[in-house]
Each structure stands twice: as C-alpha cells, then as structure tokens.
Design a protein around this motif. Structure first.
Motif, PDB file in Angstrom:
ATOM      1  N   TYR A  44       1.072  -1.341   0.092  1.00  0.00           N
ATOM      2  CA  TYR A  44       0.086   0.100   0.080  1.00  0.00           C
ATOM      3  C   TYR A  44       0.749   1.289   0.113  1.00  0.00           C
ATOM      4  CZ  TYR A  44      -3.387  -3.456   0.949  1.00  0.00           C
ATOM      5  OH  TYR A  44      -4.330  -4.491   0.914  1.00  0.00           O
ATOM      6  N   GLY A 109      -1.929  -7.439  12.753  1.00  0.00           N
ATOM      7  CA  GLY A 109      -2.417  -7.431  11.110  1.00  0.00           C
ATOM      8  C   GLY A 109      -3.845  -8.093  11.322  1.00  0.00           C
ATOM      9  N   GLY A 110      -4.599  -7.991  10.084  1.00  0.00           N
ATOM     10  CA  GLY A 110      -5.722  -8.429   9.789  1.00  0.00           C
ATOM     11  C   GLY A 110      -6.011  -9.726  10.363  1.00  0.00           C
ATOM     12  N   THR A 111      -5.138 -10.530  10.009  1.00  0.00           N
ATOM     13  CA  THR A 111      -5.730 -11.960  10.403  1.00  0.00           C
ATOM     14  C   THR A 111      -5.556 -12.105  11.804  1.00  0.00           C
ATOM     15  OG1 THR A 111      -4.626 -12.886   8.472  1.00  0.00           O
ATOM     16  CG2 THR A 111      -4.760 -14.366  10.221  1.00  0.00           C
ATOM     17  N   LEU A 114      -8.573 -10.651  13.084  1.00  0.00           N
ATOM     18  CA  LEU A 114      -9.876 -11.485  13.016  1.00  0.00           C
ATOM     19  C   LEU A 114      -9.896 -12.729  14.013  1.00  0.00           C
ATOM     20  CD1 LEU A 114     -10.356 -11.166   9.164  1.00  0.00           C
ATOM     21  CD2 LEU A 114     -11.404  -9.719  10.802  1.00  0.00           C
ATOM     22  N   HIS A 140     -13.233 -12.849   4.397  1.00  0.00           N
ATOM     23  CA  HIS A 140     -11.612 -13.130   4.284  1.00  0.00           C
ATOM     24  C   HIS A 140     -11.344 -14.585   4.742  1.00  0.00           C
ATOM     25  CE1 HIS A 140      -7.144 -12.781   4.620  1.00  0.00           C
ATOM     26  NE2 HIS A 140      -7.262 -11.952   3.444  1.00  0.00           N
ATOM     27  N   PRO A 187     -14.887  -3.453   2.629  1.00  0.00           N
ATOM     28  CA  PRO A 187     -15.609  -4.132   1.766  1.00  0.00           C
ATOM     29  C   PRO A 187     -14.908  -5.549   1.848  1.00  0.00           C
ATOM     30  CG  PRO A 187     -13.850  -2.895   0.720  1.00  0.00           C
ATOM     31  CD  PRO A 187     -13.718  -2.555   2.133  1.00  0.00           C
ATOM     32  N   TYR A 189     -12.467  -8.114   0.401  1.00  0.00           N
ATOM     33  CA  TYR A 189     -10.960  -8.270  -0.232  1.00  0.00           C
ATOM     34  C   TYR A 189     -11.137  -8.348  -1.760  1.00  0.00           C
ATOM     35  CZ  TYR A 189      -6.166  -8.544  -2.083  1.00  0.00           C
ATOM     36  OH  TYR A 189      -4.967  -8.582  -2.507  1.00  0.00           O
ATOM     37  N   ASP A 214     -15.484  -6.414   9.333  1.00  0.00           N
ATOM     38  CA  ASP A 214     -14.049  -6.769   8.878  1.00  0.00           C
ATOM     39  C   ASP A 214     -13.927  -5.724   7.838  1.00  0.00           C
ATOM     40  OD1 ASP A 214     -11.558  -7.157   7.834  1.00  0.00           O
ATOM     41  OD2 ASP A 214     -12.298  -9.146   6.860  1.00  0.00           O
ATOM     42  N   CYS A 216     -10.935  -4.262   7.704  1.00  0.00           N
ATOM     43  CA  CYS A 216      -9.492  -4.408   7.604  1.00  0.00           C
ATOM     44  C   CYS A 216      -9.051  -3.638   6.608  1.00  0.00           C
ATOM     45  CB  CYS A 216      -8.883  -5.989   7.469  1.00  0.00           C
ATOM     46  SG  CYS A 216      -8.769  -6.556   9.198  1.00  0.00           S
ATOM     47  N   PHE A 217      -9.547  -3.818   5.280  1.00  0.00           N
ATOM     48  CA  PHE A 217      -9.312  -3.200   4.224  1.00  0.00           C
ATOM     49  C   PHE A 217      -9.556  -1.905   3.930  1.00  0.00           C
ATOM     50  CE2 PHE A 217      -9.418  -2.678  -0.510  1.00  0.00           C
ATOM     51  CZ  PHE A 217      -8.179  -3.235  -1.140  1.00  0.00           C
ATOM     52  N   ASP A 248      -6.929  -2.376   9.301  1.00  0.00           N
ATOM     53  CA  ASP A 248      -5.685  -2.439   9.254  1.00  0.00           C
ATOM     54  C   ASP A 248      -4.919  -1.087   8.963  1.00  0.00           C
ATOM     55  OD1 ASP A 248      -6.374  -5.298   9.676  1.00  0.00           O
ATOM     56  OD2 ASP A 248      -5.575  -5.790   7.774  1.00  0.00           O
ATOM     57  N   HIS A 250      -1.660  -1.159   8.277  1.00  0.00           N
ATOM     58  CA  HIS A 250      -0.578  -1.358   7.303  1.00  0.00           C
ATOM     59  C   HIS A 250      -1.404  -1.557   5.888  1.00  0.00           C
ATOM     60  CE1 HIS A 250      -0.833  -5.953   8.265  1.00  0.00           C
ATOM     61  NE2 HIS A 250      -1.624  -5.663   7.764  1.00  0.00           N
ATOM     62  N   LYS A 251      -2.410  -1.150   5.972  1.00  0.00           N
ATOM     63  CA  LYS A 251      -3.120  -1.174   4.579  1.00  0.00           C
ATOM     64  C   LYS A 251      -3.298   0.392   4.234  1.00  0.00           C
ATOM     65  CE  LYS A 251      -4.924  -5.820   4.266  1.00  0.00           C
ATOM     66  NZ  LYS A 251      -4.729  -6.386   5.403  1.00  0.00           N
TER      67      LYS A 251
HETATM   68  C1  PLP Z   1     -10.708  -7.644   4.343  1.00  0.00           C
HETATM   69  C2  PLP Z   1      -9.557  -8.252   4.849  1.00  0.00           C
HETATM   70  N1  PLP Z   1      -9.606  -8.951   5.985  1.00  0.00           N
HETATM   71  C3  PLP Z   1      -8.327  -9.489   6.551  1.00  0.00           C
HETATM   72  C4  PLP Z   1      -7.277  -9.631   5.732  1.00  0.00           C
HETATM   73  C5  PLP Z   1      -6.117 -10.222   6.178  1.00  0.00           C
HETATM   74  O1  PLP Z   1      -4.940  -9.088   6.842  1.00  0.00           O
HETATM   75  P1  PLP Z   1      -3.631  -9.608   6.912  1.00  0.00           P
HETATM   76  O2  PLP Z   1      -3.047  -9.920   5.551  1.00  0.00           O
HETATM   77  O3  PLP Z   1      -2.905  -8.192   7.548  1.00  0.00           O
HETATM   78  O4  PLP Z   1      -3.277 -10.605   7.893  1.00  0.00           O
HETATM   79  C6  PLP Z   1      -7.382  -8.695   4.463  1.00  0.00           C
HETATM   80  C7  PLP Z   1      -5.893  -8.832   3.675  1.00  0.00           C
HETATM   81  O5  PLP Z   1      -5.974  -8.415   2.702  1.00  0.00           O
HETATM   82  C8  PLP Z   1      -8.495  -8.326   4.038  1.00  0.00           C
HETATM   83  O6  PLP Z   1      -8.413  -7.570   2.933  1.00  0.00           O
END
Ligand code: PLP
Length: 491
Positions: A44, A109-111, A114, A140, A187, A189, A214, A216-217, A248, A250-251
């Motif tokens: 990003y 991070g996103g994972t 979640l 995701h 939204p 991914y 979610d 994250c994005f 996130d 970092h996005k």
């Molecule tokens: C909507 C969504 N959720 C979760 C994630 C997971 O994030 P990460 O790769 O930082 O673990 C992503 C990653 O692209 C995402 O787009």
C-alpha cells in the motif's frame, strides 16, 4: 584471502554493515517493486515523499521496545491508545457518538485481529460445546483460519453471483443457537464489495449474537470516501448491532507492515479476548493479543505515519485513489472481452473475461511481463476466475499508461491462446483426493510446472490453470506442498 563470509545467515566471521546492506539490496532486486504504482497487491503505497524515511526513523526509535509489559514501556502504551482512539473516532465511536465506550487493541495484522474477534466471541460463550460462526463466502480466508485454530465451526453463506453480496435472509437463516459471531465485510478483499452491514447486524442482534465488521481493507478509506461525497452505506459503530470492527493500519493508513486495530463496542465485549496466566513461577502474564513479546517498531511507525499525514493528508490520498479507480475501471471497460465483476465502490478493481479466447491467467502473465503486477483469483462456487487490483494513491500517476498496457496484454493473451494442460493432468487434478497425493506425484507435478526450490517461474498461468481444475481441498493441499518445496533451509 579466503572469503569466510559465504552467503549464509551465520558466517564464520561477521561481515561489515555496508556489505550486509548491499547483500540485502541485491536480494531485494528480485522482488516485486514496492513503490512506483505498478503493483496492485501486497503493498500500500501513498507515494508521499519523505514518509518512508519518517516511518523508518520512528520504527528505529522503538524497535527494541517490548509490548509485553505496558507498565515497563509507557511510550508504547501511549502510542497504542492513540492509534485505537484514532481508529475508533474514524469508525463512529468515542465521545459524543452512539458508541462512547469503544475500546480496542493493536495487533500485528488483519489476520490476528480476526482471530481475536473470533476468540473473544467464542470465549464469551463457555457454555457452548460447539461454537459456530456465520461468514459469507466473500469474507476473508482469515475467518476460516480462525475457525480452524480455535476449533469453531464455520457456516459459510453463499453470495449472489451478480451483487457478490450475501442475502440477509440467508445470513439470518444460518444463525443457530450455537452461533457466537456473524461477519460482514466492508468491503470484501476479493471484489471490493460492501456487505449489507446494517441488515446483517440487525439479524445478529435479533438473535443476541455478536457482529464483526471486517473493515481491515476498507476501514481507512471508506470514511474519507464518504466525506468526499461517495455513497458509502453505514458500516461502522453508527450501525446498531455492530459489536466489533477491525481496520488494518498497514493497509490504507499507509503504515509499514505489522499493525492492525481491533475495536469492540465496550470493554465487556473485549474482555474475553485477553489471556492472563499466573499459574507458573515466572512473571505474571497478561496478553491482550496473540503475541507476547512484541516490537514497538510497527506501532511507532504507524503512529508517526498517522500524525504526519493527518486527516487532510488521508482525504487528499483518498481523492487521488478514487480518481485512479475510476480511470482503471474505464481502462477495463475499454477492452473487448473484459468485464468488471463488480462496479468499483471502494478501492478495488475486479474484472473477469467473457471471451473464452482470452485466458485471464495468461493475461495476468502478459501484464507481469510488461511490469504490471495484478492478482489472479481462481473460479470458485459459481463465481468466474477474476483479476484483482488493490488500488493505492501511488497508482494515480500511472493510470494513463495502464489502459494501453492492458489492451496490449489482452491482445497478446488472445494471440497466445488459453493455457492447454495435458488432458490426463487435468483429469488427474479433477479426480485426485488430497489423501492420494504421494511425494512422487507432487514432485512430478511441481517439476512439470517449473516449481521447485528456486524462484517461482515467470509465468504462472499453467499453475493457476491446474489449481483451478482441482477441487478446493486438493487446491489447498497442492498449495501447501508447493510452498513447502520453497521453504527449505539454505545451508
Ligand atoms: C478484508 C480483509 N480482511 C483481512 C485481511 C487479512 O489481513 P492481513 O493480511 O494483514 O493478515 C485482509 C488482507 O488483505 C483483508 O483484505
């Protein structure tokens, strides 16, 4: 003089700082370009001069600070609380809102966000022997990972092949007495589509179940796009029934990797996310997140990035990105045989091919050969194969070049024709079970596709075609085996 340094990570005699950095730079030369606006996944890039240097300096200040104990390193606690406050305020929480008691945690991070949202929901219901979560298939993959790690059953909800959204009635019907969490994306991914959050949250609330959004994005772009006048539907804490949100940094907050925020509507909802342990002779341990020792580097870098860009910076970057998305969408529409799978409503372009003579996986390779890096997505559950583009602000100056490159790549892909794999290989991929895969079979497949210990082949269309021919469970097993071939110690 003999060179005792070799190339391994642990030479007999240490090498100079300058040489080590040269070596790393030489290794990096094989990577996809992280800057320059031609990479539409993984990174990003705001394209803001000086931002990298600032983030790196901030990272260096706090790299050795340990998030294990917030009382020992109050600097980190202060920066984490500032990040959580900023994210909460952006997403409809905080003083003066309908969600004044929002709390949160900074994760890696996103994972991780979640997984923790699922853990909090699961551990809030210790009475349930078999907890379950309801996730639209466009959610995701990290939710499936969370379900797997936490031994929670996953109830997938199909999405409409045209809108790419789940039907609210299907989500409601999937909620059972054992359901601990319902998920919506803002939204998604894959397609950049915002789920009907208000309706999904209402269905969850009616059943007394938590609802995680979610974001994250999109959590760091949708609010700015809305301020710029885009018709962004309600998706944050302003929506009754939304109990947690992930975003996130970092996005689209453009911080270096390693930072996401998980928000909960109130401290009671967050409490089961924490893990504390005092039943051992070592230090008393309390971890809000999965990791115990955590570097302060990513947190300080994110704090510096947010403070430096500020609201005006993010608004400007969102406007630039919105215009880039519009330009890229026009470029796709201009190519015969290509079709946008979803009208872009955020910062994703996702397109498919309606013309069987235009193989999307070959097209992706042709774009790569021209220096444009896009992401292929395999056909799945009635949805066609597609190409995903994550659009960031750094793409804007490149948009005018993308159209001709896409047209040229499409012409080359048509001329080359679709990938043709030997029929017996395709038949094998379609009929094998993961259990029937032997090491010899895997080695033969990998060799045939040019996969091995070395770098991945320049052209991945054959690999993608084979994976696409395989049922989902076999796809997963092949991916594990192929990546296992890459992850071998360098002696
Ligand atoms: C909507 C969504 N959720 C979760 C994630 C997971 O994030 P990460 O790769 O930082 O673990 C992503 C990653 O692209 C995402 O787009």
């Amino acid at each position: 003089m003999t060179d005792t340094a070799g190339t391994g990570a642990l030479p007999v005699e240490g090498v100079s700082a300058a040489r080590v950095l040269d070596e790393i730079r030489a290794l990096r030369a094989a990577d996809r370009p992280t800057h320059g606006g031609r990479l539409f996944a993984y990174v990003y890039d705001p394209g803001v001069a000086g931002l990298d240097e600032l983030a790196q300096a901030a990272y260096a200040e706090s790299a050795h600070v340990n998030g294990l104990d917030p009382t020992a390193f109050p600097s980190l606690l202060a920066m984490e609380n500032a990040l959580v406050g900023a994210a909460a305020r952006l997403l409809g929480g905080g003083p003066g809102t309908s969600a004044p008691d929002v709390v949160g945690s900074v994760t890696s991070g996103g994972t991780e966000s979640l997984i923790l949202a699922v853990k909090a929901a699961r551990d809030a219901r210790p009475d349930l022997a078999e907890p379950r979560i309801v996730v639209p298939v466009s959610g995701h993959a990290a939710f499936a990972k969370a379900a797997h790690y936490l031994r929670v059953a996953l109830d997938p909800v199909p999405v409409d092949p045209v809108t790419l959204r789940p039907a609210v009635a299907d989500v409601a019907a999937a909620i059972r007495p054992e359901t601990v969490l319902v998920v919506a994306s803002a939204p998604s991914y894959a397609h950049g589509v915002i789920d009907p959050v208000a309706e999904i949250a209402a269905a969850a609330a009616a059943a007394g179940v938590r609802c995680h959004v979610d974001a994250c994005f999109g959590g760091w772009t949708l609010p700015w796009l809305r301020r710029l006048g885009a018709p962004v539907p309600p998706f944050d804490f302003a929506v009754p029934g939304v109990t947690s949100i992930s975003v996130d940094l970092h996005k689209y907050a453009y911080a270096p990797k390693g930072v996401s925020v998980l928000l909960h509507r109130d401290p009671g909802l967050r409490a089961p996310q924490f893990f504390a342990y005092a039943d051992w002779p070592g230090y008393t341990m309390v971890n809000p997140v999965i990791a115990s020792t955590r570097s302060g580097g990513p947190i300080a870098a994110a704090y510096a990035t947010l403070r430096h860009l500020g609201e005006d910076g993010y608004l400007r970057l969102a406007a630039v990105t919105r215009d880039a998305v519009a330009g890229l969408a026009d470029a796709v529409r201009a190519v015969d045989g290509l079709r946008l799978l979803a009208e872009p409503g955020s910062t994703v372009i996702c397109f498919t091919a309606d013309d069987p003579g235009l193989d999307l996986f070959v097209l992706v390779d042709e774009l790569t050969a021209r220096g444009w890096h896009t992401q292929p997505q395999l056909a799945y559950a009635g949805l066609p194969a597609s190409v995903h583009l994550t659009v960031t602000a750094a793409v804007a100056p490149r948009v005018a070049e993308f159209g001709p490159a896409l047209a040229e790549a499409a012409a080359a892909a048509r001329a080359a024709g679709p990938v043709v794999l030997p029929p017996e290989l395709l038949a094998l991929a379609g009929s094998l079970t993961p259990e029937a895969l032997t090491p010899d079979l895997i080695a033969g497949l990998a060799a045939g596709l040019g996969l091995g210990a070395g770098p991945a082949p320049d052209r991945m269309a054959a690999v993608n075609t084979l994976l696409q021919a395989a049922p989902v469970r076999l796809r997963e097993r092949l991916l594990v085996e192929f990546v296992g071939l890459l992850q071998r110690p360098a002696w």
